[in-house]
Design an enzyme around this catalytic site. Structure first.
Site, short mmCIF file in Angstrom:
data_model
loop_
_atom_site.label_atom_id
_atom_site.label_comp_id
_atom_site.label_asym_id
_atom_site.label_seq_id
_atom_site.Cartn_x
_atom_site.Cartn_y
_atom_site.Cartn_z
N HIS A 153 0.79 -1.22 0.00
CA HIS A 153 0.00 0.00 0.00
C HIS A 153 0.83 1.28 0.00
O HIS A 153 1.93 1.34 0.50
CB HIS A 153 -0.96 0.01 1.19
CG HIS A 153 -0.34 -0.40 2.49
ND1 HIS A 153 -0.04 -1.70 2.80
CD2 HIS A 153 0.05 0.34 3.55
CE1 HIS A 153 0.51 -1.77 4.00
NE2 HIS A 153 0.57 -0.54 4.47
N ASN B 6 11.06 8.40 -11.16
CA ASN B 6 11.33 8.11 -12.57
C ASN B 6 11.47 9.36 -13.44
O ASN B 6 11.91 9.25 -14.58
CB ASN B 6 10.21 7.23 -13.13
CG ASN B 6 8.83 7.84 -12.96
OD1 ASN B 6 8.54 8.45 -11.93
ND2 ASN B 6 7.98 7.69 -13.94
#
Length: 225
Positions: free
Chosen positions: A120, A143
């Site tokens: 989670h 990213n």
């Protein structure tokens, strides 16, 4: 002449009538899905768009909303995979057999290996996750550098500690581990542990003194008012 039920030709002249039409559509769509082999745990809490596509033998649990132009938003979910409540699968998400994406997670342009778990409150973007990897709660792949997207690669059986930030481009080998709360900026070789956090320092009695000081400041400010 075309004959149809009254509900199919109902007029929509107010938001009340629009709500009635939406309710009718959802009821028809839920029935259609279940007749086509989709299991709805609690049908009244699942909401579809007109173009939603779901394959047979899929199980949809309660409180799920499908947006427009979605086949579960272009994601691929393999046999035995589990997607938790309030998880978001964006285009390019690929979940292998028996993988799991937990509550409040987001996966985008990433491959989740067989038996891997993304727990989670995690974000996985532009990543390749190996088989039987455990992604700890709160882990994110960093990213985007502001200009370009970069790849994160994690080998089989890696264990990523909670609240780890993986700054891409980066590679973590097989059987690796990261310490919770680490910001990993360099590759980790096979079977190694990556730790990237400052050393803990305990200041004795500081907590009590600190709160006493805050309370005193608050009392002074209250009196000034």
């Amino acid at each position: 002449t075309v004959e149809c039920s009254e509900s199919e030709a109902m007029g929509i002249n107010s938001r009340v009538e629009l709500a009635h039409a939406e309710s009718y559509f959802q009821e028809e769509k839920r029935t259609e899905m279940m007749l086509n082999g989709v299991t709805l745990t609690d049908p009244n809490t699942v909401w579809f768009s007109s173009d939603t596509v779901i394959g047979r033998d899929t199980i949809i649990e309660q409180n799920v909303i499908f947006g427009p132009e979605t086949t579960i938003e272009g994601a691929h979910i393999s046999k035995g995979a589990i997607v938790g409540p309030f998880a978001r699968l964006r285009p390019g998400a690929e979940l292998a057999n028996n993988s799991k994406v937990g509550n409040f997670c987001e996966v985008k342009e990433s491959q989740i290996g067989e038996g891997a778990k993304v727990n989670h409150l995690s974000y996985i973007g532009d990543a390749k996750i190996g088989d039987n990897v455990n992604i700890g709660a709160g882990t994110i792949t960093c990213n985007y550098d502001g200009v370009s997207k970069h790849l994160t690669e994690i080998g089989d059986r890696a264990f990523i500690g909670s609240n780890t930030s993986l700054v891409a481009p980066i590679q973590l080998g097989s059987d690796t581990m990261t310490a919770s709360g680490s910001v990993i900026t360099s590759n980790i070789p096979d079977k190694a542990l990556g730790i990237a956090r400052s050393k803990q320092e305990n200041k004795l009695n500081f907590a009590v003194k600190f709160f006493e000081r805050l309370k005193a400041i608050k009392l002074i400010n209250t009196k000034d008012k």
